[in-house]
Design an enzyme around this catalytic site. Structure first.
Site, PDB file in Angstrom:
ATOM      1  N   MET A  98       0.838  -1.197   0.000  1.00  8.73           N
ATOM      2  CA  MET A  98       0.000   0.000   0.000  1.00  8.73           C
ATOM      3  C   MET A  98       0.877   1.253   0.000  1.00  8.73           C
ATOM      4  O   MET A  98       0.446   2.333   0.413  1.00  8.73           O
ATOM      5  CB  MET A  98      -0.956   0.000   1.193  1.00  8.73           C
ATOM      6  CG  MET A  98      -2.014  -1.080   1.095  1.00  8.73           C
ATOM      7  SD  MET A  98      -3.580  -0.642   1.878  1.00  8.73           S
ATOM      8  CE  MET A  98      -3.044  -0.405   3.571  1.00  8.73           C
ATOM      9  N   GLY A  99       2.111   1.094  -0.473  1.00 13.51           N
ATOM     10  CA  GLY A  99       2.991   2.247  -0.591  1.00 13.51           C
ATOM     11  C   GLY A  99       3.593   2.678   0.731  1.00 13.51           C
ATOM     12  O   GLY A  99       3.570   1.961   1.715  1.00 13.51           O
ATOM     13  N   SER A 151       6.460  -0.380  10.378  1.00 13.59           N
ATOM     14  CA  SER A 151       5.086  -0.212   9.911  1.00 13.59           C
ATOM     15  C   SER A 151       4.914   1.204   9.391  1.00 13.59           C
ATOM     16  O   SER A 151       5.458   2.158   9.970  1.00 13.59           O
ATOM     17  CB  SER A 151       4.094  -0.455  11.046  1.00 13.59           C
ATOM     18  OG  SER A 151       2.778  -0.090  10.664  1.00 13.59           O
ATOM     19  N   ARG A 180       2.328   2.855   9.720  1.00 15.57           N
ATOM     20  CA  ARG A 180       1.561   3.570  10.737  1.00 15.57           C
ATOM     21  C   ARG A 180       2.429   4.082  11.892  1.00 15.57           C
ATOM     22  O   ARG A 180       1.942   4.860  12.710  1.00 15.57           O
ATOM     23  CB  ARG A 180       0.426   2.680  11.263  1.00 15.57           C
ATOM     24  CG  ARG A 180      -0.695   2.472  10.252  1.00 15.57           C
ATOM     25  CD  ARG A 180      -1.894   1.749  10.852  1.00 15.57           C
ATOM     26  NE  ARG A 180      -3.040   1.772   9.955  1.00 15.57           N
ATOM     27  CZ  ARG A 180      -3.354   0.810   9.098  1.00 15.57           C
ATOM     28  NH1 ARG A 180      -2.584  -0.264   9.030  1.00 15.57           N
ATOM     29  NH2 ARG A 180      -4.416   0.915   8.311  1.00 15.57           N
ATOM     30  N   HIS A 202       9.231  -3.524   3.535  1.00 18.55           N
ATOM     31  CA  HIS A 202       8.902  -3.747   2.129  1.00 18.55           C
ATOM     32  C   HIS A 202      10.167  -4.066   1.328  1.00 18.55           C
ATOM     33  O   HIS A 202      10.149  -4.926   0.436  1.00 18.55           O
ATOM     34  CB  HIS A 202       8.239  -2.501   1.523  1.00 18.55           C
ATOM     35  CG  HIS A 202       6.955  -2.109   2.185  1.00 18.55           C
ATOM     36  ND1 HIS A 202       6.860  -1.011   3.001  1.00 18.55           N
ATOM     37  CD2 HIS A 202       5.717  -2.660   2.150  1.00 18.55           C
ATOM     38  CE1 HIS A 202       5.619  -0.886   3.432  1.00 18.55           C
ATOM     39  NE2 HIS A 202       4.908  -1.879   2.931  1.00 18.55           N
ATOM     40  N   GLN A 229     -10.521  -2.304   1.864  1.00 23.33           N
ATOM     41  CA  GLN A 229     -10.127  -3.011   3.077  1.00 23.33           C
ATOM     42  C   GLN A 229     -10.148  -2.097   4.304  1.00 23.33           C
ATOM     43  O   GLN A 229      -9.770  -2.509   5.394  1.00 23.33           O
ATOM     44  CB  GLN A 229      -8.749  -3.663   2.927  1.00 23.33           C
ATOM     45  CG  GLN A 229      -7.571  -2.721   2.849  1.00 23.33           C
ATOM     46  CD  GLN A 229      -6.276  -3.440   2.511  1.00 23.33           C
ATOM     47  OE1 GLN A 229      -6.131  -4.033   1.427  1.00 23.33           O
ATOM     48  NE2 GLN A 229      -5.322  -3.418   3.427  1.00 23.33           N
ATOM     49  N   GLN A 282       5.533 -11.274   7.471  1.00 27.01           N
ATOM     50  CA  GLN A 282       4.941 -12.014   8.584  1.00 27.01           C
ATOM     51  C   GLN A 282       4.393 -11.094   9.669  1.00 27.01           C
ATOM     52  O   GLN A 282       3.696 -11.562  10.567  1.00 27.01           O
ATOM     53  CB  GLN A 282       5.965 -12.983   9.166  1.00 27.01           C
ATOM     54  CG  GLN A 282       6.284 -14.147   8.243  1.00 27.01           C
ATOM     55  CD  GLN A 282       7.315 -15.106   8.812  1.00 27.01           C
ATOM     56  OE1 GLN A 282       7.834 -14.895   9.912  1.00 27.01           O
ATOM     57  NE2 GLN A 282       7.626 -16.146   8.067  1.00 27.01           N
ATOM     58  N   LYS A 283       4.689  -9.783   9.603  1.00 27.17           N
ATOM     59  CA  LYS A 283       4.070  -8.888  10.586  1.00 27.17           C
ATOM     60  C   LYS A 283       2.558  -8.943  10.474  1.00 27.17           C
ATOM     61  O   LYS A 283       1.848  -8.923  11.471  1.00 27.17           O
ATOM     62  CB  LYS A 283       4.549  -7.444  10.395  1.00 27.17           C
ATOM     63  CG  LYS A 283       4.005  -6.501  11.477  1.00 27.17           C
ATOM     64  CD  LYS A 283       4.498  -5.088  11.312  1.00 27.17           C
ATOM     65  CE  LYS A 283       3.778  -4.383  10.188  1.00 27.17           C
ATOM     66  NZ  LYS A 283       2.341  -4.129  10.541  1.00 27.17           N
ATOM     67  N   HIS A 338       9.071   1.039   3.334  1.00 30.49           N
ATOM     68  CA  HIS A 338      10.133   1.099   4.336  1.00 30.49           C
ATOM     69  C   HIS A 338      10.984  -0.158   4.230  1.00 30.49           C
ATOM     70  O   HIS A 338      10.833  -0.948   3.280  1.00 30.49           O
ATOM     71  CB  HIS A 338       9.550   1.276   5.740  1.00 30.49           C
ATOM     72  CG  HIS A 338       8.475   0.292   6.092  1.00 30.49           C
ATOM     73  ND1 HIS A 338       8.692  -1.070   6.195  1.00 30.49           N
ATOM     74  CD2 HIS A 338       7.141   0.474   6.349  1.00 30.49           C
ATOM     75  CE1 HIS A 338       7.578  -1.682   6.534  1.00 30.49           C
ATOM     76  NE2 HIS A 338       6.609  -0.774   6.615  1.00 30.49           N
TER      77      HIS A 338
END
Length: 279
Positions: free
Chosen positions: A30-31, A185, A187, A37, A61, A148-149, A34
């Site tokens: 989703m861009g 993450s 977030r 990715h 989602q 796996q996160k 980091h």
């Protein structure tokens, strides 16, 4: 590196690569890319002739009141990272390109999606499965890479592929963490300095729980209580869930007799973070 926003263009490139007999690895994102990715992209680069990265904040989602509009985006930085890692194509569609007017089709996986994050995000995994299905069909990838996160997502996608006979291999890659243990993450950018420090409680609690399990404790409730007590010691933390589930159906276990997933979701301030371990 090719940058495209249309399904038609991706398919045209895929057709040529397939004619040449080249293998394709897909990294759905989703861009706001980091190091987590990047680890997926590096693995895809090792395994395949061609690497496609999708860069798409998938609206279906996200539930009502979730962070669709505020979800971090930096496409220019994403392109720079991808180019540096040897990505062949970035697919950056608009929602209108992915979901044509009158779109009514959805894909879902029962049972596995109803626990953990599925309890508070009831539409989330149908949205994930639907967009992933579309990306598999568009890219015709031989392999797809997931972190796996997002352990529940990984298990659900693997089950969907098995159940529906998709001709693609799903590869899970280890969690990438900051030096202090916080799972990478997008977030994490929501956290202010005080919250960022408080967020370390997630990894601290999981590390303690895993040590307890590996030392011989097989009572899931005792391990969950130990994890819960540590998280609750942080004033800025509010638990969404702490669960220990089997890795086949993602259902809660009382006594640990085989491989399990210990997964947590915790609010630090207003930011919901997830983390986990398999054992």
């Amino acid at each position: 590196m090719i940058i495209t926003k249309t399904v038609k263009e991706v398919k045209e490139h895929v057709r040529e690569w397939k004619k040449q007999g080249l293998s394709i690895g897909l990294v759905p994102t989703m861009g706001y890319l980091h190091e987590g990715h990047a680890s997926l992209i590096k693995k895809a680069r090792e395994d395949n002739d061609i690497v496609i990265v999708s860069d798409f904040v998938n609206p279906i989602q996200f539930g009502v009141g979730e962070d669709l509009e505020s979800y971090p985006r930096d496409f220019a930085a994403d392109c720079k990272l991808c180019e540096g890692l040897g990505v062949d194509l970035i697919f950056n569609p608009s929602p209108e390109e992915m979901y044509l007017d009158g779109f009514h089709s959805h894909v879902g996986v029962d049972v596995l999606s109803q626990n953990l994050c599925g309890k508070t995000r009831p539409i989330h995994f149908n949205g994930v499965c639907t967009v992933v299905t579309k990306l598999f069909n568009i890219s015709e990838a031989n392999r797809a890479y997931f972190g796996q996160k997002d352990a529940q997502q990984l298990c659900i996608v693997k089950r969907m592929v098995r159940d529906l006979n998709y001709n693609i291999e799903i590869i899970g890659c280890p969690i990438i963490r900051e030096d202090d243990g916080l799972a990478k993450s997008s977030r994490n950018t929501y956290l202010n300095p005080e919250e960022r420090k408080a967020a370390l409680i997630l990894n601290k609690a999981l590390t303690s729980g895993k040590s307890l399990l590996l030392s011989g404790e097989l009572d899931a409730d005792k391990i969950k209580k130990a994890i819960t007590d540590i998280i609750n010691s942080e004033p800025l933390a509010k638990i969404d869930y702490v669960e220990i589930v089997d890795t086949k159906e993602l259902q809660p276990v009382k006594q640990i007799t085989g491989e399990v997933l210990c997964a947590i979701a915790v609010y630090i301030g207003k930011t919901r973070l997830i983390d986990n371990f398999f054992a």
